[in-house]
Design a protein around this motif. Sequence first.
Motif, PDB file in Angstrom:
ATOM      1  N   ASN A  41      -0.839  -1.714   0.462  1.00 31.09           N
ATOM      2  CA  ASN A  41      -0.530  -2.981   1.120  1.00 31.09           C
ATOM      3  C   ASN A  41       0.809  -3.474   0.582  1.00 31.09           C
ATOM      4  O   ASN A  41       0.988  -3.652  -0.606  1.00 31.09           O
ATOM      5  CB  ASN A  41      -1.623  -4.009   0.816  1.00 31.09           C
ATOM      6  CG  ASN A  41      -1.407  -5.301   1.565  1.00 31.09           C
ATOM      7  OD1 ASN A  41      -0.723  -5.339   2.593  1.00 31.09           O
ATOM      8  ND2 ASN A  41      -1.977  -6.388   1.063  1.00 31.09           N
ATOM      9  N   THR A  42       1.760  -3.647   1.477  1.00 34.19           N
ATOM     10  CA  THR A  42       3.098  -4.079   1.036  1.00 34.19           C
ATOM     11  C   THR A  42       3.147  -5.550   0.649  1.00 34.19           C
ATOM     12  O   THR A  42       4.077  -5.979  -0.025  1.00 34.19           O
ATOM     13  CB  THR A  42       4.134  -3.827   2.157  1.00 34.19           C
ATOM     14  OG1 THR A  42       3.655  -4.418   3.371  1.00 34.19           O
ATOM     15  CG2 THR A  42       4.352  -2.360   2.376  1.00 34.19           C
ATOM     16  N   VAL A  43       2.181  -6.340   1.055  1.00 32.32           N
ATOM     17  CA  VAL A  43       2.092  -7.777   0.793  1.00 32.32           C
ATOM     18  C   VAL A  43       3.247  -8.542   1.440  1.00 32.32           C
ATOM     19  O   VAL A  43       3.026  -9.345   2.338  1.00 32.32           O
ATOM     20  CB  VAL A  43       2.010  -8.099  -0.715  1.00 32.32           C
ATOM     21  CG1 VAL A  43       1.783  -9.588  -0.921  1.00 32.32           C
ATOM     22  CG2 VAL A  43       0.897  -7.304  -1.366  1.00 32.32           C
ATOM     23  N   VAL A  44       4.468  -8.260   0.987  1.00 31.48           N
ATOM     24  CA  VAL A  44       5.636  -8.929   1.575  1.00 31.48           C
ATOM     25  C   VAL A  44       6.723  -7.889   1.783  1.00 31.48           C
ATOM     26  O   VAL A  44       7.126  -7.225   0.832  1.00 31.48           O
ATOM     27  CB  VAL A  44       6.172 -10.057   0.672  1.00 31.48           C
ATOM     28  CG1 VAL A  44       7.420 -10.685   1.311  1.00 31.48           C
ATOM     29  CG2 VAL A  44       5.112 -11.118   0.443  1.00 31.48           C
ATOM     30  N   ALA A  45       7.168  -7.736   3.007  1.00 31.37           N
ATOM     31  CA  ALA A  45       8.263  -6.816   3.299  1.00 31.37           C
ATOM     32  C   ALA A  45       9.558  -7.613   3.438  1.00 31.37           C
ATOM     33  O   ALA A  45       9.628  -8.562   4.229  1.00 31.37           O
ATOM     34  CB  ALA A  45       7.988  -6.059   4.590  1.00 31.37           C
ATOM     35  N   PRO A  46      10.623  -7.294   2.660  1.00 30.00           N
ATOM     36  CA  PRO A  46      11.872  -8.054   2.720  1.00 30.00           C
ATOM     37  C   PRO A  46      12.578  -7.863   4.068  1.00 30.00           C
ATOM     38  O   PRO A  46      12.393  -6.877   4.743  1.00 30.00           O
ATOM     39  CB  PRO A  46      12.694  -7.449   1.582  1.00 30.00           C
ATOM     40  CG  PRO A  46      12.141  -6.064   1.377  1.00 30.00           C
ATOM     41  CD  PRO A  46      10.684  -6.178   1.695  1.00 30.00           C
TER      42      PRO A  46
END
Length: 299
Positions: free
Chosen positions: A294-299
């Motif tokens: 799970n990347t959680v937050v992708a920039p």
Amino acid sequence: MTETLAAQWLAGRDRFLLLTHVRPDGDTLGSAGGLMLALRKLGKTAYLAPNDGVTGTCAGFLAENCFAPADYVPEHIVSVDVASEGLLPDEMAQWKGRSELCIDHHPSNEHYAAETCLDATASACGEIIFRICGHLGVMDAAIAEQLYLAISTDCGCFVYNSTTPETHRIAAELMSWGDFWQPINKKCFQTVTRKELQLQGMLVDSMDWYDKLWKNSVELFRSLDIPVRQLECCSGDLADLKVKSCDIEAWSPRQQKYFEVCSCSNLGDAQARRLKIRYKDKDGKMQLCHTLNNTVVAP
């Protein structure tokens, strides 16, 4: 070739070897077994080519003396429920290129045999063999058992979308020959082994973690008052190895649209199998892990 012509072709020949596909299921084994018994009932010699992939689920329902002895020399080769010669197991390599007749229900059939009897509307090859038996004028309880095994297993005990009114009609006629259908249904559809239960438990556990992971991402963005939505990936869009996957998209006021900010996936044991990631269970046995990301937050 029509089913009528296929029956005539079979009736005019003798000494058959019937081919089944690799990792044989109930349809290829039951269809070939039913055809073998029908030919024997006509006084002909017929065997199934030995198949090392037969599992315990179907093995108990195979007819006695069904596999050809090592010194058997067939005169005619018939493939049953085999869409491509590439699906023949290694132990049948010597028979590749020699199929005179292929009886099949797969639209993907490659027409590799000299003659092909194909009905792509049939839910199972067993339906075709049933009708061929009718043209041959042969049927008994043993043949019916083989064909019921073929049809019931290939349509998921009559729940798959491929099941038709014709499927039910044929199954009902086969069932009238005896109560063999009860043990087939129990063994193939109602019995779960301890190992299968353990695997199902592992899958449920990893799916629980999958839900926790993507919900963590959603809660993070909502805690920042950013609107988000979760998009479940359909099976056709899943990348290799993935069992389940979803994307989390956040709303952009500037762009006036949602865009992807997170991706969550459950890869089951596929990745662990490649990387040989294992753990020891409570019984001391080594098991493959399930991997998730799970990347959680992708920039």
